[in-house]
Design a protein around this motif. Structure first.
Motif: not given
Length: 346
Positions: A98-103, A170-174
């Motif tokens: 969504n806006d500002g959110v990368v799932s 935080n997809m990178m942290l996932a």
């Protein structure tokens, strides 16, 4: 599937049973990471005045969902793990793009794998109808995980509640924090240490694999190219290897699924550890608990295989500890109306 009377009996028994002091190992007496005490805003009674029927609502939806598909119990339990290991237990795993959110749903460990979101949606809708803007999505995940465990025959635990929901994912942290199924034991220990969890927590929480399924792609390396030598994992028991190879060919079949615990795949028990002792752990990350040359971890596997009560005690202690990883409380975060979207984007 457990009846209402069975669940109530489990709750009553657990309230007596888990008051006992853990006898083994001594260094694991606390229920929280070293240096972290329970957040003062978290309490099992958090919703007593504002939504006393919250757990009843959760269990009611879970019973229908599990009756329809037994596997969903494990999927919901896994959601808690995949949420808490990424910026804490804040329901970030539920957010869609969504806006500002990368799932986080698109992270490598989650994509085409993590599931159960529709059940969480149904639970949240029922909670919103009964107690509008009261129960957070983060607490909904925690309640669903416990309910799924109890309804599968596992232990009950008191959940400190009162978490708030994050507004970001935080997809990178996932990708960084969620251990892969082919992880070595050394890496698994590091993944857990990063969250303030110790070796006991690693072995006990791995017992979640007593229920649920895994895709062929998660263990195919063990069958055909374990050490990049075009040979199978030598620690695989031969008949078990043949069974897996028959449903997971060298080419194709990546989405075929197999039970993590083929002996009792729908029952939360200690069979998972017994299978590991026999060389019949499905994932590399399962089997290395026994073959990874760590005496402390190997002894825990043996102890849990021999003593289901000990496994349940440690599991309860460790899952409470995991549920206390960096929760948002007080004025931090929000209570999402829709678990998939931050309130600002509704």
């Amino acid at each position: 599937m457990a009846s209402s009377k069975t669940v109530l009996a489990a709750i009553f028994t657990a309230s007596l049973y888990f008051t006992a002091t853990l006898a083994f190992p001594a260094h694991h007496e606390g229920a929280y990471p070293i240096g972290q005490s329970p957040k003062p805003d978290l309490s099992p009674d958090y919703y007593r005045a504002t939504c006393p029927q919250a757990d009843e609502i959760v269990v009611s939806v879970l019973k229908k969902a599990i009756a329809k598909e037994q596997r969903i119990a494990a999927s919901l339990l896994r959601l808690l793990f995949h949420d808490c290991f990424v910026q804490g237990c804040d329901a970030s795993v539920l957010l869609d793009d969504n806006d500002g959110v990368v799932s986080e749903k698109n992270a490598i460990p989650n994509k085409n794998s993590i599931r159960g979101f529709e059940v969480i949606d149904e639970i949240k809708a029922a909670l919103e109808e009964a107690c509008p803007h009261t129960v957070s999505c983060a607490d909904t995940i925690a309640l669903a995980a416990r309910g799924s465990t109890v309804l599968s025959g596992g232990p009950y635990w008191e959940i400190p509640l009162g978490r708030k929901d994050s507004k970001t994912a935080n997809m990178m942290l996932a990708n960084k924090n969620l251990p892969p199924p082919n992880a070595t034991l050394h890496r698994l220990v590091k993944f857990f240490q990063r969250q303030g969890l110790d070796k006991v927590d690693l072995v006990a929480l791995s017992g979640s694999h007593t229920i649920g399924m895994a895709r062929c792609v998660s263990f195919k390396q063990r069958l055909y190219n374990q050490h990049r030598d075009n040979k199978p994992d030598k620690t695989l028991e031969k008949l078990f290897y043949q069974t897996l190879a028959s449903v997971c060919p060298r080419t194709g079949g990546d989405s075929s699924i197999r039970p993590l615990d083929f002996a009792s795949p729908a029952k939360f028990d200690n069979t998972y550890y017994k299978l590991i002792l026999e060389g019949r752990g499905l994932l590399n990350s399962d089997q290395v608990l026994w073959t990874g040359n760590d005496p402390e971890i190997a002894e825990l596997v043996r102890s849990y295989a021999e003593n289901e009560s000990l496994f349940f005690e440690h599991y309860v202690n460790s899952i409470i500890k995991m549920g206390n990883i960096s929760p948002l409380t007080g004025y931090n975060g929000e209570i999402r109306k829709n678990c998939r979207v931050a309130n600002k984007n509704i």
